[in-house]
Scaffold this active site. Structure first.
Site, mmCIF file in Angstrom:
data_model
loop_
_atom_site.group_PDB
_atom_site.id
_atom_site.type_symbol
_atom_site.label_atom_id
_atom_site.label_comp_id
_atom_site.label_asym_id
_atom_site.label_seq_id
_atom_site.Cartn_x
_atom_site.Cartn_y
_atom_site.Cartn_z
ATOM 1 N N TYR A 13 -15.793 -3.421 -71.574
ATOM 2 C CA TYR A 13 -16.655 -3.077 -70.437
ATOM 3 C C TYR A 13 -17.479 -4.290 -70.001
ATOM 4 C CZ TYR A 13 -15.681 1.848 -71.666
ATOM 5 O OH TYR A 13 -15.086 3.045 -71.956
ATOM 6 N N LEU A 60 -17.627 14.037 -65.099
ATOM 7 C CA LEU A 60 -17.871 14.386 -63.685
ATOM 8 C C LEU A 60 -16.748 13.837 -62.804
ATOM 9 C CD1 LEU A 60 -21.731 13.697 -63.472
ATOM 10 C CD2 LEU A 60 -20.522 15.834 -64.029
ATOM 11 N N SER A 64 -24.364 7.125 -65.803
ATOM 12 C CA SER A 64 -25.200 7.016 -64.616
ATOM 13 C C SER A 64 -26.119 5.831 -64.802
ATOM 14 C CB SER A 64 -26.034 8.284 -64.420
ATOM 15 O OG SER A 64 -26.831 8.137 -63.264
ATOM 16 N N ASN A 90 -28.959 15.327 -65.661
ATOM 17 C CA ASN A 90 -27.871 15.619 -66.598
ATOM 18 C C ASN A 90 -28.391 16.202 -67.920
ATOM 19 O OD1 ASN A 90 -26.195 14.721 -64.602
ATOM 20 N ND2 ASN A 90 -25.852 12.695 -65.487
HETATM 21 N N1 NAP Z 1 -12.042 5.957 -73.644
HETATM 22 C C1 NAP Z 1 -11.698 5.712 -72.402
HETATM 23 O O1 NAP Z 1 -10.547 5.311 -72.083
HETATM 24 C C2 NAP Z 1 -12.701 5.946 -71.303
HETATM 25 C C3 NAP Z 1 -12.270 5.996 -69.959
HETATM 26 C C4 NAP Z 1 -13.238 6.249 -68.989
HETATM 27 C C5 NAP Z 1 -14.577 6.439 -69.362
HETATM 28 N N2 NAP Z 1 -14.961 6.350 -70.664
HETATM 29 C C6 NAP Z 1 -16.377 6.528 -71.077
HETATM 30 O O2 NAP Z 1 -16.900 7.712 -70.470
HETATM 31 C C7 NAP Z 1 -18.046 7.391 -69.701
HETATM 32 C C8 NAP Z 1 -18.198 8.346 -68.535
HETATM 33 O O3 NAP Z 1 -17.034 8.350 -67.721
HETATM 34 P P1 NAP Z 1 -16.979 7.695 -66.238
HETATM 35 O O4 NAP Z 1 -17.987 6.639 -66.142
HETATM 36 O O5 NAP Z 1 -15.555 7.365 -66.001
HETATM 37 O O6 NAP Z 1 -17.271 8.902 -65.256
HETATM 38 P P2 NAP Z 1 -18.351 10.086 -65.110
HETATM 39 O O7 NAP Z 1 -19.384 10.008 -66.152
HETATM 40 O O8 NAP Z 1 -17.551 11.320 -64.955
HETATM 41 O O9 NAP Z 1 -18.966 9.784 -63.689
HETATM 42 C C9 NAP Z 1 -19.860 8.740 -63.451
HETATM 43 C C10 NAP Z 1 -20.229 8.817 -61.974
HETATM 44 O O10 NAP Z 1 -20.885 10.061 -61.706
HETATM 45 C C11 NAP Z 1 -22.110 9.810 -61.043
HETATM 46 N N3 NAP Z 1 -23.100 10.766 -61.533
HETATM 47 C C12 NAP Z 1 -23.713 10.808 -62.745
HETATM 48 N N4 NAP Z 1 -24.565 11.838 -62.820
HETATM 49 C C13 NAP Z 1 -24.493 12.470 -61.622
HETATM 50 C C14 NAP Z 1 -25.154 13.597 -61.091
HETATM 51 N N5 NAP Z 1 -26.061 14.271 -61.793
HETATM 52 N N6 NAP Z 1 -24.847 13.984 -59.818
HETATM 53 C C15 NAP Z 1 -23.930 13.303 -59.096
HETATM 54 N N7 NAP Z 1 -23.268 12.217 -59.534
HETATM 55 C C16 NAP Z 1 -23.559 11.797 -60.805
HETATM 56 C C17 NAP Z 1 -22.490 8.398 -61.374
HETATM 57 O O11 NAP Z 1 -23.208 7.826 -60.323
HETATM 58 P P3 NAP Z 1 -24.749 7.318 -60.502
HETATM 59 O O12 NAP Z 1 -24.712 6.126 -61.402
HETATM 60 O O13 NAP Z 1 -25.183 7.047 -59.131
HETATM 61 O O14 NAP Z 1 -25.497 8.480 -61.131
HETATM 62 C C18 NAP Z 1 -21.143 7.712 -61.530
HETATM 63 O O15 NAP Z 1 -20.682 7.273 -60.273
HETATM 64 C C19 NAP Z 1 -17.807 5.929 -69.312
HETATM 65 O O16 NAP Z 1 -18.979 5.290 -68.864
HETATM 66 C C20 NAP Z 1 -17.271 5.387 -70.607
HETATM 67 O O17 NAP Z 1 -18.331 5.157 -71.515
HETATM 68 C C21 NAP Z 1 -14.036 6.131 -71.648
#
Ligand code: NAP
Length: 278
Positions: free
Chosen positions: A58, A201, A243, A252
């Site tokens: 990352y 999300l 976020s 959240n």
């Molecule tokens: N192991 C793997 O292969 C893998 C793959 C993907 C992800 N991950 C891990 O999982 C974590 C989370 O997944 P992700 O980052 O892909 O996606 P996510 O958590 O599903 O979504 C993040 C997005 O949602 C928005 N968000 C957060 N809270 C919100 C709310 N209350 N209302 C509306 N929008 C909201 C954020 O924007 P704002 O910042 O504006 O709030 C951001 O754009 C990653 O950061 C990583 O640590 C692991």
């Protein structure tokens, strides 16, 4: 800022893991966003987030550095820090080098959870697991995790570990139901392995889904809170949400107070994936 205790679920040995963690995949990579991300991390810790998920990949290591800077001075035993070894580093000696890089960027002596970021068929899993086992024995990692592993791969990993598998971190949310279809959810429940749902999300798409918006409105909660609560309510499931917006971080946490009535759970279980507005 008010701080709250995040509930935990237990690992195979009874150790607690907060059910809601903070993801940092986008941290350290957005030009100019680092000040906001550092502030968001510190705010999250003040609010009570203790489970932080990062990875060596990352932001090319910058995410780990931001996490390391934010947690400096905090009682280490109160935190649950997870990081991941990239699939290009799954040879035995590469794993041993990768953890040292992560520990140095995190400014920690150990991580709570070290995950294989994704399976790499070109490298024998036994070689990787030998290194992971050594890291537990040397005290550099508390628990071994896997990520993006299917059932057969998870079975193989479990058979090669000397200290069991703490979690399989996979893509799972209201709109992405692969772990239900491919057996990974059931496998985790049957083997006492936590399923850590990533992208809960769907990178912001779940809170824009019409049905999720309607059901959340009926319950008087926000769509994001409903989506996170639906995951956390499931047996052996925890989640990590990303976020860097302090209001979203607080919102959240509100998912922890949501009680979803059974008829609404049934409707959410059947939510068809195509309802998402891309
Ligand atoms: N192991 C793997 O292969 C893998 C793959 C993907 C992800 N991950 C891990 O999982 C974590 C989370 O997944 P992700 O980052 O892909 O996606 P996510 O958590 O599903 O979504 C993040 C997005 O949602 C928005 N968000 C957060 N809270 C919100 C709310 N209350 N209302 C509306 N929008 C909201 C954020 O924007 P704002 O910042 O504006 O709030 C951001 O754009 C990653 O950061 C990583 O640590 C692991």
């Amino acid at each position: 800022m008010e701080s709250r205790q995040i509930p935990t679920k237990t690992l195979h040995d009874g150790a607690p893991v907060p059910v809601l963690g903070l993801g940092t995949a986008g941290y350290g990579s957005a030009f100019g966003g680092e000040y906001r991300q550092g502030d968001a991390l510190r705010a999250a810790l003040q609010m009570g987030y203790r489970h932080i998920d990062t990875a060596e990949i990352y932001g090319g290591g910058r995410s780990e550095e931001l996490v390391g800077a934010a947690i400096r001075g905090m009682p280490r035993e109160e935190l649950f820090i997870a990081t991941k070894v990239h699939r290009a580093h799954l040879r035995h000696d590469d794993v041993l080098r990768a953890i040292d890089g992560s520990l140095s960027r995190l400014q920690c002596d150990y991580v709570d959870l070290y995950l294989i970021h994704a399976p790499e068929p070109a490298i024998p899993l036994r070689e990787t697991m030998d290194a992971m086992n050594e890291l537990v024995e040397r005290g550099k990692i508390r628990y071994i995790g896997i990520s993006n592993f299917g059932v057969d791969q998870a079975d193989e990993a479990l058979s090669l570990t000397r200290s069991l598998i703490a979690t399989n971190q996979v893509h799972y949310n209201l709109l992405v139901r692969e772990p239900e279809r491919n057996g990974v959810l059931r496998w985790c429940q049957e083997h006492d392995v936590l399923l850590t749902a990533y992208s809960p999300l769907e990178k912001g798409r779940v809170p824009r889904d019409d049905t999720v918006i309607r059901l959340a409105g009926d319950l008087g909660v926000t769509p994001a809170q409903l989506a996170l609560a639906w995951l956390i309510k499931k047996d052996h499931v925890i989640t990590i949400v990303q976020s860097d917006n302090v209001e979203h971080l607080e919102e959240n946490l509100g998912a922890l107070d949501v009680d979803i009535p059974e008829d609404m759970v049934a409707e959410l279980e059947n939510l068809p994936a195509h309802r998402v507005r891309w």
